[in-house]
Design a protein around this motif. Structure first.
Motif, mmCIF file in Angstrom:
data_model
loop_
_atom_site.group_PDB
_atom_site.id
_atom_site.type_symbol
_atom_site.label_atom_id
_atom_site.label_comp_id
_atom_site.label_asym_id
_atom_site.label_seq_id
_atom_site.Cartn_x
_atom_site.Cartn_y
_atom_site.Cartn_z
ATOM 1 N N THR A 248 -32.762 -35.215 40.142
ATOM 2 C CA THR A 248 -33.810 -34.877 39.179
ATOM 3 C C THR A 248 -33.225 -34.014 38.073
ATOM 4 O OG1 THR A 248 -35.590 -34.942 40.824
ATOM 5 C CG2 THR A 248 -35.992 -33.657 38.831
ATOM 6 N N LEU A 249 -33.406 -34.456 36.837
ATOM 7 C CA LEU A 249 -33.081 -33.638 35.666
ATOM 8 C C LEU A 249 -34.414 -33.275 35.028
ATOM 9 C CD1 LEU A 249 -30.095 -35.674 34.133
ATOM 10 C CD2 LEU A 249 -30.053 -33.895 35.908
ATOM 11 N N ALA B 268 -37.686 -27.853 22.577
ATOM 12 C CA ALA B 268 -37.119 -29.164 22.265
ATOM 13 C C ALA B 268 -35.913 -29.494 23.127
ATOM 14 C CB ALA B 268 -36.746 -29.232 20.787
ATOM 15 N N GLN B 269 -35.386 -28.537 23.875
ATOM 16 C CA GLN B 269 -34.272 -28.804 24.786
ATOM 17 C C GLN B 269 -34.596 -28.160 26.123
ATOM 18 O OE1 GLN B 269 -31.314 -30.849 24.194
ATOM 19 N NE2 GLN B 269 -31.810 -30.677 26.365
ATOM 20 N N ARG B 270 -35.559 -28.744 26.822
ATOM 21 C CA ARG B 270 -36.062 -28.158 28.062
ATOM 22 C C ARG B 270 -35.528 -28.846 29.313
ATOM 23 N NH1 ARG B 270 -39.903 -30.941 25.386
ATOM 24 N NH2 ARG B 270 -40.986 -32.654 26.442
ATOM 25 N N HIS B 271 -34.683 -29.848 29.139
ATOM 26 C CA HIS B 271 -34.062 -30.543 30.269
ATOM 27 C C HIS B 271 -32.545 -30.341 30.229
ATOM 28 C CE1 HIS B 271 -37.948 -32.726 29.779
ATOM 29 N NE2 HIS B 271 -37.917 -32.707 31.107
ATOM 30 N N GLY C 238 -34.407 -27.151 33.762
ATOM 31 C CA GLY C 238 -34.337 -26.345 32.556
ATOM 32 C C GLY C 238 -33.277 -26.828 31.591
ATOM 33 N N GLY C 239 -33.282 -26.242 30.399
ATOM 34 C CA GLY C 239 -32.341 -26.650 29.359
ATOM 35 C C GLY C 239 -30.980 -26.029 29.528
ATOM 36 N N ILE C 240 -30.398 -26.190 30.702
ATOM 37 C CA ILE C 240 -29.101 -25.589 31.007
ATOM 38 C C ILE C 240 -27.988 -26.607 30.844
ATOM 39 C CG2 ILE C 240 -30.117 -23.908 32.580
ATOM 40 C CD1 ILE C 240 -29.202 -25.644 34.915
#
Length: 257
Positions: free
Chosen positions: A173-174, A183-186, A203-205
């Motif tokens: 799961t991403l 806008a960059q939460r994945h 998360g946006g990691i």
């Protein structure tokens, strides 16, 4: 690479079906009737979608008209054949590798999304999600040359980024943290990262180039290039202001107590 791989794919698919004629019935097409890679890819997608001819027509149009979609699909095929010893060559990967089918469906829906056909992209995505047991958002950015081994249960959120050479096993799961709506939460998976079965990355990691995430890991912090992360992290802690507090109205006086 496109021309050579396209030619080989058609020829090798014909040889594969000649060895077992019943494959024509199983997949609902005959490679002797197909002349290029776009046609073969479209026929396989139709088979994955339960024989829906509208899917074949749509996929053929997309792969014939969108060079990026075709090149990325062929790069996925090439890498999968290199890394996965089980199917045995590009024709077998195309017809038998479930993870490749999941990626191929994304190549179609992503091309539709980039073309501005958003509702159709989501409808086709839903059809393949039900058929293949995956959920890959058309808006995700997945470079050509990625390997999904098995593919079942993979979930990839709409702002996820996956670079070339990444390998993901089943059940990955991403996702987002729900508290982050940016806008960059994945997650962003950099080139050559390997993600083990059942890993959950939220998360946006950034997962750095060549990093390894162990099976079943729960990752909520960045992992540096060449690093490794293993194991679950779940601990009980107090909720923090600004974090996810649950959806509005959940558990509030339903009368069922």
């Amino acid at each position: 690479m496109r021309e050579a791989l396209s030619y080989d794919l058609v020829v090798l698919s014909r040889e594969l079906f000649a060895q077992e004629p019943l494959l024509r019935d199983v997949f609902g097409y005959d490679p002797q009737d197909v002349t290029d890679a776009a046609g073969v890819l479209a026929c396989v997608l139709r088979s994955c979608a339960g024989g829906a001819r509208e899917v074949e027509t749509l996929a053929r149009d997309v792969f014939e008209g969108d060079g990026q979609a075709l090149d990325d699909a062929l790069a996925d095929l090439h890498l999968t054949a290199q890394r996965d010893v089980d199917p045995g060559g590009i024709a077998s990967v195309l017809h038998f590798a479930h993870g490749f089918h999941a990626l191929l469906s994304y190549r179609l829906t992503n091309a539709l999304w980039r073309a501005g056909r958003h509702s159709l992209a989501m409808a086709v995505k839903g059809k393949f999600s039900r058929a293949l047991g995956v959920d890959i958002m058309p808006q995700a950015q997945i470079a050509g040359g990625v390997w999904l081994d098995h593919g079942l249960g993979v979930v990839i959120g709409q702002t996820a980024v996956i670079e070339r050479g990444v390998s993901l096993w089943h059940g990955v799961t991403l996702g987002s943290t729900l508290s982050d709506r940016s806008a960059q939460r994945h997650p962003q998976l950099r080139a050559g990262a390997t993600i083990g079965a059942g890993a959950i990355i939220l998360g946006g990691i950034e997962i750095g180039a060549g990093a390894v995430i162990g099976a079943g890991a729960v990752v909520t912090r960045p992992v540096p290039a060449g690093g490794m992360a293993v194991g679950p992290r779940a601990i009980e802690k107090a909720r923090q202001a600004g974090g996810f507090q649950g959806f509005d109205g959940f558990g509030a006086g339903t009368g069922d107590e």
